[in-house]
Scaffold this motif. Structure first.
Motif, mmCIF file in Angstrom:
data_model
loop_
_atom_site.group_PDB
_atom_site.id
_atom_site.type_symbol
_atom_site.label_atom_id
_atom_site.label_comp_id
_atom_site.label_asym_id
_atom_site.label_seq_id
_atom_site.Cartn_x
_atom_site.Cartn_y
_atom_site.Cartn_z
ATOM 1 N N ASP A 21 0.865 -1.184 0.000
ATOM 2 C CA ASP A 21 0.000 0.000 0.000
ATOM 3 C C ASP A 21 0.898 1.230 0.000
ATOM 4 O OD1 ASP A 21 -2.689 -1.200 0.309
ATOM 5 O OD2 ASP A 21 -1.895 -1.893 2.231
ATOM 6 N N LEU A 22 0.776 2.055 -1.042
ATOM 7 C CA LEU A 22 1.630 3.239 -1.126
ATOM 8 C C LEU A 22 0.951 4.297 -1.988
ATOM 9 C CD1 LEU A 22 4.416 4.391 -0.302
ATOM 10 C CD2 LEU A 22 5.296 3.517 -2.469
ATOM 11 N N GLU A 23 1.020 5.539 -1.539
ATOM 12 C CA GLU A 23 0.513 6.660 -2.323
ATOM 13 C C GLU A 23 1.657 7.618 -2.593
ATOM 14 O OE1 GLU A 23 -3.283 9.759 -2.390
ATOM 15 O OE2 GLU A 23 -3.060 8.268 -0.795
ATOM 16 N N ILE A 24 1.803 8.011 -3.860
ATOM 17 C CA ILE A 24 2.894 8.869 -4.303
ATOM 18 C C ILE A 24 2.290 10.173 -4.789
ATOM 19 C CG2 ILE A 24 4.800 9.089 -5.941
ATOM 20 C CD1 ILE A 24 4.708 5.869 -5.863
ATOM 21 N N TYR A 25 2.751 11.272 -4.232
ATOM 22 C CA TYR A 25 2.108 12.561 -4.446
ATOM 23 C C TYR A 25 2.665 13.288 -5.671
ATOM 24 C CZ TYR A 25 1.005 11.501 0.425
ATOM 25 O OH TYR A 25 0.618 10.877 1.581
ATOM 26 N N ASP A 26 1.880 14.218 -6.151
ATOM 27 C CA ASP A 26 2.232 15.025 -7.317
ATOM 28 C C ASP A 26 3.557 15.753 -7.114
ATOM 29 O OD1 ASP A 26 2.094 16.451 -9.673
ATOM 30 O OD2 ASP A 26 0.720 17.964 -8.898
ATOM 31 N N ALA A 27 4.471 15.582 -8.088
ATOM 32 C CA ALA A 27 5.746 16.311 -8.157
ATOM 33 C C ALA A 27 6.712 15.992 -7.019
ATOM 34 C CB ALA A 27 5.511 17.821 -8.233
ATOM 35 N N GLU A 28 6.494 14.908 -6.288
ATOM 36 C CA GLU A 28 7.449 14.531 -5.251
ATOM 37 C C GLU A 28 8.413 13.473 -5.786
ATOM 38 O OE1 GLU A 28 6.446 12.400 -1.701
ATOM 39 O OE2 GLU A 28 5.131 10.990 -2.716
ATOM 40 N N THR A 29 9.528 13.341 -5.098
ATOM 41 C CA THR A 29 10.449 12.232 -5.340
ATOM 42 C C THR A 29 10.386 11.329 -4.125
ATOM 43 O OG1 THR A 29 11.940 13.537 -6.730
ATOM 44 C CG2 THR A 29 12.834 11.533 -5.731
ATOM 45 N N ILE A 30 9.931 10.109 -4.331
ATOM 46 C CA ILE A 30 9.891 9.123 -3.255
ATOM 47 C C ILE A 30 10.904 8.033 -3.573
ATOM 48 C CG2 ILE A 30 8.013 7.764 -4.284
ATOM 49 C CD1 ILE A 30 7.035 7.273 -1.360
#
Length: 253
Positions: A21-30
């Motif tokens: 389960d993972l959510e990656i946000y707009d314009a971020e670097t994860i």
């Protein structure tokens, strides 16, 4: 922007992802960290639709991609640029042909536009004037940068980096880290980096997530991950030989 729910992927009896389960946000670097063989690259390939999960859902810009037909999935994949671990350049092609390869296959623009875009992308990664060289004439760091130029040539919304600093000396690894930061600022892209290089992870990341035993066991800012109280995460980021990860290996043996 990108979200996975209860993502499972196995190869035969080998369960690699067991409910991610993972959510990656707009314009971020994860950055996704974890040991070798923990499924970091498999996760990337599921997100991009190169692999299909046995269970779970993947959303790209609000669209679930796990059940899309091939033609529909291809349209989603156009949003991605991918830097492969070994750069994956075509040995028989020049640098220019390598950088323009995806652009031509996706959109087939006029040759003059391809040449212009290839030049722009090589300039962005600090490699002006090498268009006619072959991969055999490049250093490892140059190959990585050519691979990155190819990944951004078609102006993707998302960039996936698979072990971008592996095999590079510390100085060239930091050059790649600076490029990741530069491209984020210049192109406003959303990026997922997978690595076990903690120096790189701390430098390029807005957030870090650790993948362990097929699940994300911790997420946080670089500072939060450094100060974690989770013993598994602490052992990994500090590079300690003693701890719960070692005990798990001993039990398997």
């Amino acid at each position: 922007m990108i979200k996975t729910e209860n993502l499972h992927k196995a190869f035969g009896s080998n369960k690699v992802l067991s409910g991610v389960d993972l959510e990656i946000y707009d314009a971020e670097t994860i950055t996704i960290i974890g040991g070798s063989g923990t499924g970091k690259s498999v996760f990337l390939k599921n997100v991009m639709g190169l692999l299909k999960p046995e269970k779970g859902r993947i959303f790209i810009d609000g669209t679930e991609i796990t059940g899309l037909r091939e033609a529909e999935l291809l349209q989603v994949q156009h949003k991605f640029g991918y830097l492969f671990q070994g750069a994956a350049l075509f040995d028989s092609l020049t640098v220019s042909e390598n950088v323009g390869f995806g652009l031509i296959n996706l959109y087939n623009p006029p040759a003059s536009e391809v040449r212009q875009r290839v030049g722009e992308c090589l300039a962005m990664v600090g490699l002006k004037g090498i268009e006619d060289l072959k991969p055999a004439e490049l250093s490892g760091g140059m190959k990585k940068r050519v691979g990155l130029a190819r990944a951004i040539a078609h102006k993707p919304k998302f960039i996936l980096y698979d072990e971008p600093t592996t095999g590079l000396d510390p100085i060239m690894a930091d050059v790649i880290n600076d490029l990741i930061l530069h491209l984020k600022k210049q192109l406003k892209v959303t990026s997922i980096v997978v690595t076990h290089d903690m120096k790189s992870a701390y430098k390029v990341s807005d957030r870090i997530a650790m993948l362990y035993k097929g699940k994300i066991i911790a997420t946080g800012t670089p500072d939060e991950i450094k100060k974690t109280s989770n013993p598994v995460v602490h052992q990994f980021v500090e590079g300690l030989s003693q701890g719960p990860i070692e005990m798990d290996v001993e039990r398997k043996d």
